[in-house]
Write a protein that holds these residues in place. Structure first.
Motif, PDB file in Angstrom:
ATOM      1  N   UNK A  10     -67.325  39.687  66.138  1.00  0.00           N
ATOM      2  CA  UNK A  10     -67.667  41.095  66.249  1.00  0.00           C
ATOM      3  C   UNK A  10     -66.805  41.733  67.335  1.00  0.00           C
ATOM      4  N   UNK A  11     -66.532  43.009  67.150  1.00  0.00           N
ATOM      5  CA  UNK A  11     -65.768  43.799  68.110  1.00  0.00           C
ATOM      6  C   UNK A  11     -66.519  45.115  68.326  1.00  0.00           C
ATOM      7  N   UNK A  12     -66.495  45.601  69.553  1.00  0.00           N
ATOM      8  CA  UNK A  12     -67.146  46.863  69.880  1.00  0.00           C
ATOM      9  C   UNK A  12     -66.273  47.626  70.860  1.00  0.00           C
ATOM     10  N   UNK A  13     -66.190  48.933  70.683  1.00  0.00           N
ATOM     11  CA  UNK A  13     -65.547  49.780  71.681  1.00  0.00           C
ATOM     12  C   UNK A  13     -66.490  49.862  72.864  1.00  0.00           C
ATOM     13  N   UNK A  14     -66.026  49.473  74.032  1.00  0.00           N
ATOM     14  CA  UNK A  14     -66.910  49.438  75.196  1.00  0.00           C
ATOM     15  C   UNK A  14     -67.419  50.827  75.571  1.00  0.00           C
ATOM     16  N   UNK A  15     -66.696  51.876  75.202  1.00  0.00           N
ATOM     17  CA  UNK A  15     -67.143  53.243  75.496  1.00  0.00           C
ATOM     18  C   UNK A  15     -68.480  53.542  74.807  1.00  0.00           C
ATOM     19  N   UNK A  16     -68.734  52.944  73.654  1.00  0.00           N
ATOM     20  CA  UNK A  16     -70.024  53.130  72.975  1.00  0.00           C
ATOM     21  C   UNK A  16     -71.165  52.626  73.845  1.00  0.00           C
ATOM     22  N   UNK A  17     -70.956  51.475  74.475  1.00  0.00           N
ATOM     23  CA  UNK A  17     -71.987  50.903  75.349  1.00  0.00           C
ATOM     24  C   UNK A  17     -72.124  51.742  76.617  1.00  0.00           C
ATOM     25  N   UNK A  18     -71.012  52.227  77.135  1.00  0.00           N
ATOM     26  CA  UNK A  18     -71.053  53.080  78.319  1.00  0.00           C
ATOM     27  C   UNK A  18     -71.912  54.326  78.049  1.00  0.00           C
ATOM     28  N   UNK A  19     -71.707  54.963  76.909  1.00  0.00           N
ATOM     29  CA  UNK A  19     -72.493  56.156  76.544  1.00  0.00           C
ATOM     30  C   UNK A  19     -73.972  55.818  76.399  1.00  0.00           C
ATOM     31  N   UNK A  20     -74.258  54.692  75.751  1.00  0.00           N
ATOM     32  CA  UNK A  20     -75.653  54.285  75.558  1.00  0.00           C
ATOM     33  C   UNK A  20     -76.328  54.026  76.901  1.00  0.00           C
ATOM     34  N   UNK A  21     -75.636  53.355  77.808  1.00  0.00           N
ATOM     35  CA  UNK A  21     -76.212  53.052  79.114  1.00  0.00           C
ATOM     36  C   UNK A  21     -76.395  54.316  79.959  1.00  0.00           C
ATOM     37  N   UNK A  22     -75.461  55.243  79.859  1.00  0.00           N
ATOM     38  CA  UNK A  22     -75.606  56.502  80.601  1.00  0.00           C
ATOM     39  C   UNK A  22     -76.789  57.305  80.079  1.00  0.00           C
ATOM     40  N   UNK A  23     -76.971  57.279  78.777  1.00  0.00           N
ATOM     41  CA  UNK A  23     -78.040  58.065  78.158  1.00  0.00           C
ATOM     42  C   UNK A  23     -79.417  57.449  78.344  1.00  0.00           C
ATOM     43  N   UNK A  24     -79.513  56.097  78.166  1.00  0.00           N
ATOM     44  CA  UNK A  24     -80.821  55.447  78.152  1.00  0.00           C
ATOM     45  C   UNK A  24     -81.060  54.480  79.306  1.00  0.00           C
ATOM     46  N   UNK A  25     -80.020  54.122  80.052  1.00  0.00           N
ATOM     47  CA  UNK A  25     -80.168  53.212  81.184  1.00  0.00           C
ATOM     48  C   UNK A  25     -80.700  51.850  80.763  1.00  0.00           C
ATOM     49  N   UNK A  26     -81.554  51.274  81.621  1.00  0.00           N
ATOM     50  CA  UNK A  26     -82.090  49.938  81.358  1.00  0.00           C
ATOM     51  C   UNK A  26     -82.951  49.911  80.094  1.00  0.00           C
ATOM     52  N   UNK A  27     -83.601  51.009  79.783  1.00  0.00           N
ATOM     53  CA  UNK A  27     -84.418  51.079  78.563  1.00  0.00           C
ATOM     54  C   UNK A  27     -83.562  50.805  77.323  1.00  0.00           C
ATOM     55  N   UNK A  28     -82.347  51.311  77.318  1.00  0.00           N
ATOM     56  CA  UNK A  28     -81.425  51.049  76.214  1.00  0.00           C
ATOM     57  C   UNK A  28     -81.023  49.591  76.137  1.00  0.00           C
ATOM     58  N   UNK A  29     -80.790  48.981  77.297  1.00  0.00           N
ATOM     59  CA  UNK A  29     -80.420  47.563  77.326  1.00  0.00           C
ATOM     60  C   UNK A  29     -81.558  46.684  76.815  1.00  0.00           C
ATOM     61  N   UNK A  30     -82.801  47.075  77.107  1.00  0.00           N
ATOM     62  CA  UNK A  30     -83.955  46.278  76.692  1.00  0.00           C
ATOM     63  C   UNK A  30     -84.117  46.220  75.176  1.00  0.00           C
ATOM     64  N   UNK A  31     -83.447  47.107  74.453  1.00  0.00           N
ATOM     65  CA  UNK A  31     -83.504  47.079  72.985  1.00  0.00           C
ATOM     66  C   UNK A  31     -82.825  45.826  72.434  1.00  0.00           C
ATOM     67  N   UNK A  32     -81.845  45.291  73.196  1.00  0.00           N
ATOM     68  CA  UNK A  32     -81.135  44.122  72.683  1.00  0.00           C
ATOM     69  C   UNK A  32     -80.968  42.988  73.696  1.00  0.00           C
ATOM     70  N   UNK A  33     -81.419  43.178  74.921  1.00  0.00           N
ATOM     71  CA  UNK A  33     -81.292  42.139  75.946  1.00  0.00           C
ATOM     72  C   UNK A  33     -82.644  41.818  76.579  1.00  0.00           C
ATOM     73  N   UNK A  34     -82.805  40.565  76.997  1.00  0.00           N
ATOM     74  CA  UNK A  34     -83.987  40.162  77.756  1.00  0.00           C
ATOM     75  C   UNK A  34     -83.799  40.567  79.217  1.00  0.00           C
ATOM     76  N   UNK A  35     -84.865  40.466  79.994  1.00  0.00           N
ATOM     77  CA  UNK A  35     -84.767  40.782  81.429  1.00  0.00           C
ATOM     78  C   UNK A  35     -83.754  39.876  82.120  1.00  0.00           C
ATOM     79  N   UNK A  36     -83.720  38.603  81.738  1.00  0.00           N
ATOM     80  CA  UNK A  36     -82.764  37.658  82.344  1.00  0.00           C
ATOM     81  C   UNK A  36     -81.329  38.032  81.992  1.00  0.00           C
ATOM     82  N   UNK A  37     -81.105  38.474  80.766  1.00  0.00           N
ATOM     83  CA  UNK A  37     -79.763  38.885  80.358  1.00  0.00           C
ATOM     84  C   UNK A  37     -79.339  40.149  81.109  1.00  0.00           C
ATOM     85  N   UNK A  38     -80.276  41.076  81.276  1.00  0.00           N
ATOM     86  CA  UNK A  38     -79.961  42.322  81.983  1.00  0.00           C
ATOM     87  C   UNK A  38     -79.500  42.027  83.410  1.00  0.00           C
ATOM     88  N   UNK A  39     -80.058  41.000  84.035  1.00  0.00           N
ATOM     89  CA  UNK A  39     -79.636  40.613  85.383  1.00  0.00           C
ATOM     90  C   UNK A  39     -78.167  40.168  85.420  1.00  0.00           C
TER      91      UNK A  39
END
Length: 126
Positions: free
Chosen positions: A5-34
């Motif tokens: 898989x390949x992803x443009x990192x800017x997509x993740x940057x926008x998602x994190x700016x918009x939703x912060x940690x809540x956005x990360x929790x959609x696909x990552x565990x607390x340990x992964x977020x660390x």
């Protein structure tokens, strides 16, 4: 089996700016977020989970969710994959290999699986 898989990192940057940690929790565990140091790291983790789901032939969905796959790091910092027991059982997984790379504004991940029962019809004939 192999997934990529390949992803443009800017997509993740926008998602994190918009939703912060809540956005990360959609696909990552607390340990992964660390482990996430930047949007580029998060993009690599997203690509890894997508690559894994492609390797098992389902994509992300009801048979395999983002939270059935967890990324951790070895003491030397190498990324590894841990799996929910149901995924290991349902897909007869023995081992998983992972590589994540970043180039410019892209994150790419390749996942290779070793399974107990390889597909009997390896090549479709016509």
């Amino acid at each position: 089996m192999i997934g990529i898989d390949i992803i443009q990192t800017a997509r993740m940057d926008k998602m994190m700016q918009r939703f912060g940690e809540k956005g990360l929790k959609k696909f990552l565990s607390d340990e992964e977020i660390k482990l996430v140091k930047s949007y580029k790291t998060a993009a690599g983790f997203w690509a890894t989970k997508e690559a894994f789901s492609k390797a098992i032939g389902t994509g992300i969905g009801t048979k395999c969710s983002f939270h059935d796959i967890q990324i951790y790091k070895t003491s030397k910092g190498a990324p590894k994959i841990a799996l929910a027991k149901k995924i290991i059982k349902d897909f007869d997984i023995l081992d998983v290999s992972l590589s994540i790379t970043h180039d410019g504004e892209y994150a790419i991940s390749v996942v290779a699986l070793e399974t107990i029962s390889p597909t009997t019809n390896k090549i479709k004939q016509f």
